[in-house]
Each structure stands twice: as structure tokens, then as C-alpha cells.
Design an enzyme around this catalytic site. Structure first.
Site, mmCIF file in Angstrom:
data_model
loop_
_atom_site.group_PDB
_atom_site.id
_atom_site.type_symbol
_atom_site.label_atom_id
_atom_site.label_comp_id
_atom_site.label_asym_id
_atom_site.label_seq_id
_atom_site.Cartn_x
_atom_site.Cartn_y
_atom_site.Cartn_z
ATOM 1 N N CYS A 2 0.941 -1.307 -0.122
ATOM 2 C CA CYS A 2 -0.081 -0.041 -0.187
ATOM 3 C C CYS A 2 0.938 1.109 0.030
ATOM 4 C CB CYS A 2 -0.802 0.192 1.145
ATOM 5 S SG CYS A 2 -1.846 -1.390 1.603
ATOM 6 N N ARG A 27 2.071 1.438 -5.855
ATOM 7 C CA ARG A 27 2.374 0.304 -4.576
ATOM 8 C C ARG A 27 1.055 -0.331 -4.415
ATOM 9 N NH1 ARG A 27 6.843 1.464 -1.582
ATOM 10 N NH2 ARG A 27 5.844 0.368 0.388
ATOM 11 N N TRP A 74 -3.551 -2.087 -1.436
ATOM 12 C CA TRP A 74 -3.550 -3.335 -1.934
ATOM 13 C C TRP A 74 -4.041 -4.297 -1.090
ATOM 14 C CZ3 TRP A 74 -1.064 -8.014 -0.896
ATOM 15 C CH2 TRP A 74 -0.917 -8.872 -2.093
ATOM 16 N N ASN A 100 0.046 0.526 6.330
ATOM 17 C CA ASN A 100 0.606 -0.415 5.464
ATOM 18 C C ASN A 100 1.326 -1.592 6.118
ATOM 19 O OD1 ASN A 100 1.811 -1.911 3.176
ATOM 20 N ND2 ASN A 100 3.362 -0.393 2.950
ATOM 21 N N GLY A 101 0.828 -2.865 5.933
ATOM 22 C CA GLY A 101 1.390 -4.106 6.561
ATOM 23 C C GLY A 101 0.242 -4.872 7.110
ATOM 24 N N GLU A 489 12.339 -15.400 -16.487
ATOM 25 C CA GLU A 489 11.729 -13.852 -16.571
ATOM 26 C C GLU A 489 10.839 -13.373 -17.643
ATOM 27 O OE1 GLU A 489 11.869 -11.565 -14.555
ATOM 28 O OE2 GLU A 489 11.865 -9.815 -15.706
ATOM 29 N N LYS A 493 7.375 -11.815 -16.955
ATOM 30 C CA LYS A 493 7.053 -10.549 -17.603
ATOM 31 C C LYS A 493 5.655 -10.998 -18.176
ATOM 32 C CE LYS A 493 8.813 -7.922 -16.174
ATOM 33 N NZ LYS A 493 9.486 -8.473 -15.127
ATOM 34 N N GLU A 496 2.559 -11.430 -15.815
ATOM 35 C CA GLU A 496 2.149 -10.385 -14.893
ATOM 36 C C GLU A 496 1.560 -9.127 -15.647
ATOM 37 O OE1 GLU A 496 5.028 -8.569 -12.411
ATOM 38 O OE2 GLU A 496 6.677 -8.622 -13.997
ATOM 39 N N HIS A 512 10.492 -33.351 -20.612
ATOM 40 C CA HIS A 512 10.137 -34.022 -19.369
ATOM 41 C C HIS A 512 8.908 -33.739 -18.801
ATOM 42 C CE1 HIS A 512 14.122 -35.820 -19.788
ATOM 43 N NE2 HIS A 512 14.566 -34.682 -19.992
ATOM 44 N N LYS A 611 3.879 -2.838 -6.705
ATOM 45 C CA LYS A 611 5.344 -2.622 -7.122
ATOM 46 C C LYS A 611 6.403 -3.158 -5.895
ATOM 47 C CE LYS A 611 8.777 -1.417 -9.461
ATOM 48 N NZ LYS A 611 9.225 -2.400 -10.688
HETATM 49 C C1 AGP Z 1 8.596 -8.236 -11.298
HETATM 50 O O1 AGP Z 1 8.387 -7.525 -12.764
HETATM 51 C C2 AGP Z 1 7.556 -7.927 -10.388
HETATM 52 N N1 AGP Z 1 7.069 -6.869 -10.168
HETATM 53 C C3 AGP Z 1 8.297 -8.704 -9.034
HETATM 54 O O2 AGP Z 1 8.182 -10.042 -9.159
HETATM 55 C C4 AGP Z 1 9.270 -8.114 -8.252
HETATM 56 O O3 AGP Z 1 10.379 -8.381 -9.084
HETATM 57 C C5 AGP Z 1 9.363 -8.709 -7.040
HETATM 58 O O4 AGP Z 1 8.372 -8.361 -6.100
HETATM 59 C C6 AGP Z 1 10.515 -8.402 -6.169
HETATM 60 O O5 AGP Z 1 10.656 -7.174 -5.909
HETATM 61 P P1 AGP Z 1 11.796 -6.005 -5.483
HETATM 62 O O6 AGP Z 1 12.981 -6.250 -6.354
HETATM 63 O O7 AGP Z 1 11.558 -4.641 -5.229
HETATM 64 O O8 AGP Z 1 12.212 -6.901 -4.126
#
Ligand code: AGP
Length: 616
Positions: A2, A27, A74, A100-101, A489, A493, A496, A512, A611
Site C-alpha cells: 500500500c 504500490r 493493495w 501499510n502492513g 523472467e 513478464k 504479470e 520431461h 510494486k
Molecule cells: C517483477 O516484474 C515483479 N514486479 C515482481 O516479481 C518483483 O520483481 C518482486 O516483487 C521483487 O521486488 P523487489 O525487487 O523490489 O524486491
């Protein structure tokens, strides 16, 4: 997770809070709200959905209060709904809070408070926290030098188990505000006669000159045009001020349709910034000023464990290949969330490296703390200057990639790859890597920004490929050796950003099991950028084509023989193996971006994501 914001000063709070939330919306964006202290008490306005919905709801409401708090959510506890949106208010109406938490013991606290006559109307742990603070404040009396408000918050937090970054106001103490943190970030902004709380400096960058990064267990009390910091055990804390290093231009789109696209195109500069000042004069080595480890100590390291999440972990997986090949140091990569609880047996000379763009990911922070608790030295690679991970590590390397607003990691990912490559050279030159080989690697890294600029010019071609594949709901990403982490990766990408189900696999492993998915409804995306594996990857391409699946491949010039085998080839410059993963990442980022746009997704704020994940 958040985004929280607080303002206490002499200007109307409403627009300052909304501006702060605008910069923190990355966030979390399920709902938003603000509360200001007006002449007739608190005005609390909340709405479901993006910040724009709140702005529309606020309309021309005359909120003149000069203190207030705001939140963009969030969802953790409780559905996405207006009653679960923040700010939350205690049932006696006296306390408003943004949080936040996660309060892990909120059910027990709610039961206790219910017996004391404090009831919740939402499903959230945050409302319980508001009631808990109201309950404790009601038992305190304001005396000289003793703030009932601060003391009430402090006593309430002593009963909380879990993570919080909060900003709190109390109707009996107008003109005061309290902030506190434990595991979730909170920064104090200091302006001219005005103060700010925010989850990160983006929330007040255009207003405040200095920032004070809070540590876990600290509370900040704003009162009478000044602030004071203490711990939960009431010890006074001296504020360590830092100049706010945030520039408005960096947090605007500057003509790009999305932050994600802007940040993909910022990579040449971000990579230059990652490398700046890290090459030795003779060009055969790298060096880092912040490791706090001598060459002798680093020479003793006989195992490296990376802890990270998401894209940062993918960067670590690529780093494993580079460091083991160049420096011959065994490397393991752990999901940070698993490392923390796995109680892995580590030998004495193990070095733990936490990698995190935000520097606030709680799983990575917790893993780092666990390693340090066991007495291991922990380094951090992060883009978050002054972040929790940066401050708690024994040393580390900043990425200097600039703010990354898009939820998808792009420039931060390649920046991490670049730093990992430089670390591999440094560790290698402490061991058996020759001067000549070091020069060759450094030269290759110096060329990377130009290589990336060349690849970015393929954007139109990559968009045309996305147009052909935008209707697929599944995709396999396949690569070998250091291209295998890139496949993971690339799949991350795509899933998400465009919500296509994608998986990344070692290309040989496809046989496999995953090959059962391959067919006309499940194309494959190959990373063919390792000349040593060309014949093998060509066989894998043939295996896929034999089952009627369409194929895309990112191909380096030395693997161009594979181009004729696939439906669409994206040919990129061939470079030294140390830099090839960085180049291979760019087309995948652009592909995911265009797939997301073509599928009508909000690529900067994908559904259910945030984020920085600051809850476990
Ligand atoms: C990656 O595109 C995502 N946004 C997510 O997996 C991100 O890499 C992950 O949450 C780690 O975030 P950080 O690098 O800020 O720790």
C-alpha cells in the site's frame, strides 16, 4: 503493497495528499482515501478503484484542513470495498489511521477491544489498529512533556505483532500526527514548516527537501512545528536527515504512453549509471566502494547464496551462471520466502546477497535478517537508496537505475544483471580470471548501452510479433544455460503484464513434461543466444515445431542459423557471454509490454500486483 501519505503544515492538505498518492499509486491501487482535520472534525473520503475515482468523488469538496492522511490500498485483509478502504476510523470517531502492513494478531486484539466496547465495521486489521490506539489514548492524560497521543500509540503498538507503517491523527490532539514503522517502510519528509509521512520519498519529493528514513520500532511525533523520534521503549532517537534524491521529471512519463515503456527505453542510461565508477583504471577489473569487505575477506568466500523474489530472483539465477563460470565460486539462489524458514545448513565462509529493486520486499528483508541473525555477512544489491534492505545490510551496491514506477521490473532487472556481471569479474579477478579476460569482459559491458539502443530500435518489429500472438492464452519460454533464467523472467513478464499463462523452462527439460502443453494453442518463445548450445536449442525448436506449435526466438548473431527454423526471429547483437543475458532481456520486455497493451491490460498497474510487496 500500500501507499501511505501524511501531511502536517500550513497549506491545505487535500491536494498535497492526492499528489502524494498519485506518486505512490504504483504500490497498490485497489482503493484509495484521504482524511483531513477540518473545523468540524475529521472529513474521511474513500473510494474503490484507482485514485481517479477518489478525485472524482472528492470533486469540489471544500476541504481546507492543513493536516491529513491518505492511502492507496493493495488488499490484504478484507475484500476490495469502500468499507475496507483506508483511512480507517476508530468506532469512537477519535482516531483516523492509514496502515501499510499486516497485524498478525488482529483477531485477538479485536476480541479484547470488543470487551472494552470498541467494535469494527470493516473486515480489516487496520480498523482494529485504529480502535486499539483509541483505547490506549483514552487511558492517557496529556501532561507536560508527556503526550497522551504519542503514549497511546506507543502502548497500542506494544501489543501488535506484525508489520506496520502507519500515520495516525487523533481528534483530541489536532495539529499533531504520529507515524510509526515495523517491517513496512515509512519516511518522514521535512519541508519549510511542514512535515510529511510517506511509504517512500516519491510521496513528497516535490515538497520536502530532507528525508528521515525510519527504522523498525521507531515512532515520530509531529507537534508544534517540530518533530521528535523515539523507540517503542521510549528511547530518544536522533534523526539522520538525507537530502531528498527524487526529481519530478523522473516520475513522469515524459511522452511515453506508459511508465513501463519509458523505463524499457531508459535502460541504456540506467545501465550506464549501474556501471559508472565501477571499472578499474586499467580496464581489467571492477571495484565497489560499499561492500565493506576486503579483498582478502572476499577471497575467503567459498559459497554465495542469493535471496530475492520475482524478477530480482531471475537476475540472481543468471548471476549464478556468470559467477560460477567466471569466478568458480559455488552459488545458490533461494526464494527469499523459503530461505527464511528452511534453516539451510550454511558453512562459515558463505556470503549472502539480498537483491531487491525496492529494498523493501518483506520476504527478502526477512531472509536477510535471518542470515544476519545466524552471523552471516549480508550484502545488498538494491535500487532503493536508504531502503530497509540497504540500511540493514553489512554493505552493498546501489543500482542507481532511477525510479521504476511501472510494476513490472524492467530497467531494474537488467541493472541487476549488469551489477552481477561486474561482481563476477571482481570475484574472478580475485581468483583465476586473467587480466586479458577481464579486459574483454569489461569492454563487453561498456558496449552494452549501445547494444541495448540497437535492440530498442526493433520495437516496431516486436510489436508486430505481439500482434500475431496477442490472442494466445498460453506460452512456453525456453532457454539453455544463462538463457534459462531469462526464459523464467520472460514468462514472468508476460504473465504479470498480459495475464497470459506463461512458464519458463530449461529447454531440454521441456521433453520431461511441459512438451505435453505444446501445440497449436501453446506457442514457444526461445532464447537462442548461446553459441555453445546452438545445436541443442535447434533440436528443441524442431521438437516444438513437430507438434504444430508456432515459435518465436530471440537469436544472437552467432546463432543466426536458428532464425530460419522459427516463425518469427528477433536477431540481437552477439556479445560476450557475460553481457548476453542483458541484451536478451530487452526483446522479452518489449514483447510482454506490447502483448499487454494489445490485450487491453493496464501494463503499469496490473491487476492484483503491487510494486513492492511489504507483507509476507
Ligand atoms: C517483477 O516484474 C515483479 N514486479 C515482481 O516479481 C518483483 O520483481 C518482486 O516483487 C521483487 O521486488 P523487489 O525487487 O523490489 O524486491
Amino acid at each position: 503493497m500500500c501507499g501511505i501519505i501524511g501531511y502536517l503544515g500550513n497549506r491545505a492538505a487535500k491536494d498535497i495528499l492526492l499528489d502524494g498518492l498519485r506518486h505512490l499509486e504504483y504500490r497498490g491501487y485497489d482503493s484509495a482515501g484521504i482524511a483531513t482535520w477540518e473545523l468540524d472534525g475529521f472529513a474521511v473520503v474513500r473510494s474503490v478503484g484507482r485514485l481517479d475515482s477518489l478525485v472524482e468523488k472528492l470533486g469540489a469538496m471544500e476541504l481546507r484542513g492543513t493536516s491529513g492522511i491518505g492511502h492507496t490500498r493493495w488488499a490484504t485483509h478484507g475484500r476490495v470495498s469502500e468499507e475496507n478502504a483506508h483511512p480507517h476510523r476508530s468506532c469512537d470517531g477519535k482516531v483516523v489511521i492509514v496502515h501499510n502492513g499486516v497485524v498478525e494478531n488482529f483477531l485477538a486484539l479485536a476480541a479484547f477491544l470488543k470487551e472494552k466496547g470498541y467494535f469494527s465495521s470493516s473486515e480489516t486489521d487496520s480498523e482494529v489498529l485504529a480502535n486499539l490506539i483509541a483505547y490506549h489514548c483514552a487511558k492517557e492524560v496529556d501532561q507536560r512533556g508527556h503526550s497522551a497521543f504519542l503514549e497511546g500509540v506507543r502502548k497500542a503498538l506494544l501489543h501488535v505483532r506484525g508489520a506496520y507503517g502507519i500515520a495516525v491523527m487523533h481528534g483530541d490532539f489536532p495539529g499533531e500526527m504520529v507515524g510509526a514503522r515495523n517491517s513496512s517502510p515509512l519516511v518522514l519528509g521535512v519541508g519549510d514548516g511542514e512535515f510529511f509521512f510517506a511509504s517512500d520519498t516519491a510521496g513528497f519529493a516535490s515538497h520536502a527537501k530532507d528525508a528521515v528514513f525510519l527504522n523498525d520500532g521507531e515512532l515520530v511525533h509531529l507537534r508544534g512545528g517540530d518533530f521528535s523520534i523515539c523507540t517503542l521503549s521510549r528511547e530518544k532517537v536522533e534523526a539522520a536527515r538525507r537530502a531528498v534524491e527524487w526529481h519530478e521529471a523522473l516520475v513522469e512519463k515524459n511522452g511515453y504512453e506508459h511508465f513501463m515503456l519509458k523505463e524499457i527505453f531508459e535502460q541504456p542510461i540506467a545501465l550506464e549509471n549501474a556501471m559508472r565508477g565501477h571499472f578499474s583504471v586499467d580496464g581489467s577489473n571492477t571495484h565497489f566502494g560499499g561492500l565493506q569487505m576486503s579483498p582478502m575477506e572476499l577471497r575467503q568466500v567459498d559459497r554465495i547464496i542469493f535471496c530475492a523474489c520475482g524478477s530480482a530472483r531471475c537476475a540472481c539465477l543468471a548471476a549464478e551462471y556468470l559467477i560460477e563460470r567466471i569466478a568458480r565460486v559455488p552459488v545458490e539462489v533461494e526464494y527469499a520466502s523459503e530461505f527464511r524458514y528452511r534453516n539451510a545448513p550454511l558453512d562459515r565462509n558463505t556470503l549472502v546477497i539480498a537483491v531487491s529493486q525496492s529494498g523493501e520486499t518483506i520476504d527478502t528483508l526477512a531472509a536477510m535478517r535471518e542470515a544476519r541473525r545466524k552471523g552471516f555477512r549480508v550484502l545488498a544489491i538494491t535500487n532503493g537508496v536508504g531502503s530497509s534492505i540497504a540500511r540493514e545490510a553489512d554493505g552493498g551496491i546501489y543500482q542507481h537505475a532511477g525510479p521504476e514506477i511501472g510494476v513490472a521490473a524492467t530497467k531494474s532487472f537488467t541493472s541487476q544483471l549488469c551489477i552481477a556481471a561486474m561482481v563476477a569479474i571482481y570475484l574472478g579477478r580475485l581468483r583465476d580470471l586473467s587480466c586479458e579476460d577481464g579486459v574483454e569482459m569489461v569492454d563487453a559491458l561498456r558496449q552494452v548501452p549501445k547494444n541495448v539502443e540497437e535492440i530498442l530500435r526493433l520495437d516496431g518489429e516486436i510489436r508486430s510479433i505481439a500482434e500475431e500472438y496477442a490472442n494466445y492464452e498460453n506460452m512456453l519460454f525456453l532457454g539453455r544455460q544463462s538463457m534459462f533464467p531469462l526464459a523464467i523472467e520472460g514468462a514472468l513478464k508476460l504473465k504479470e503484464i498480459s495475464y497470459v499463462h506463461a512458464e519458463g523452462y530449461a529447454a531440454a527439460e521441456m521433453k520431461h513434461g511441459p512438451i505435453a502443453l505444446i501445440g497449436e494453442n501453446c506457442p514457444a518463445f526461445f532464447l537462442a543466444c548461446d553459441g555453445r548450445m546452438l545445436e541443442k536449442i535447434q533440436s528443441n525448436i524442431q521438437e516444438v515445431r513437430a507438434r504444430g506449435a508456432r515459435t518465436i526466438a530471440v537469436i544472437s548473431e552467432n546463432c543466426s542459423a536458428a532464425a530460419s527454423m522459427v516463425d518469427r526471429a528477433i536477431v540481437i547483437p552477439q556479445t560476450h557471454f557475460i553481457a548476453q543475458p542483458i541484451l536478451a532481456a530487452i526483446p522479452m520486455q518489449l514483447f510482454a509490454y506490447h502483448m499487454g497493451v494489445l490485450r487491453g491490460c493496464d501494463v503499469d498497474r496490473p491487476r492484483n500486483l503491487a510494486k513492492s510487496v511489504t507483507v509476507e
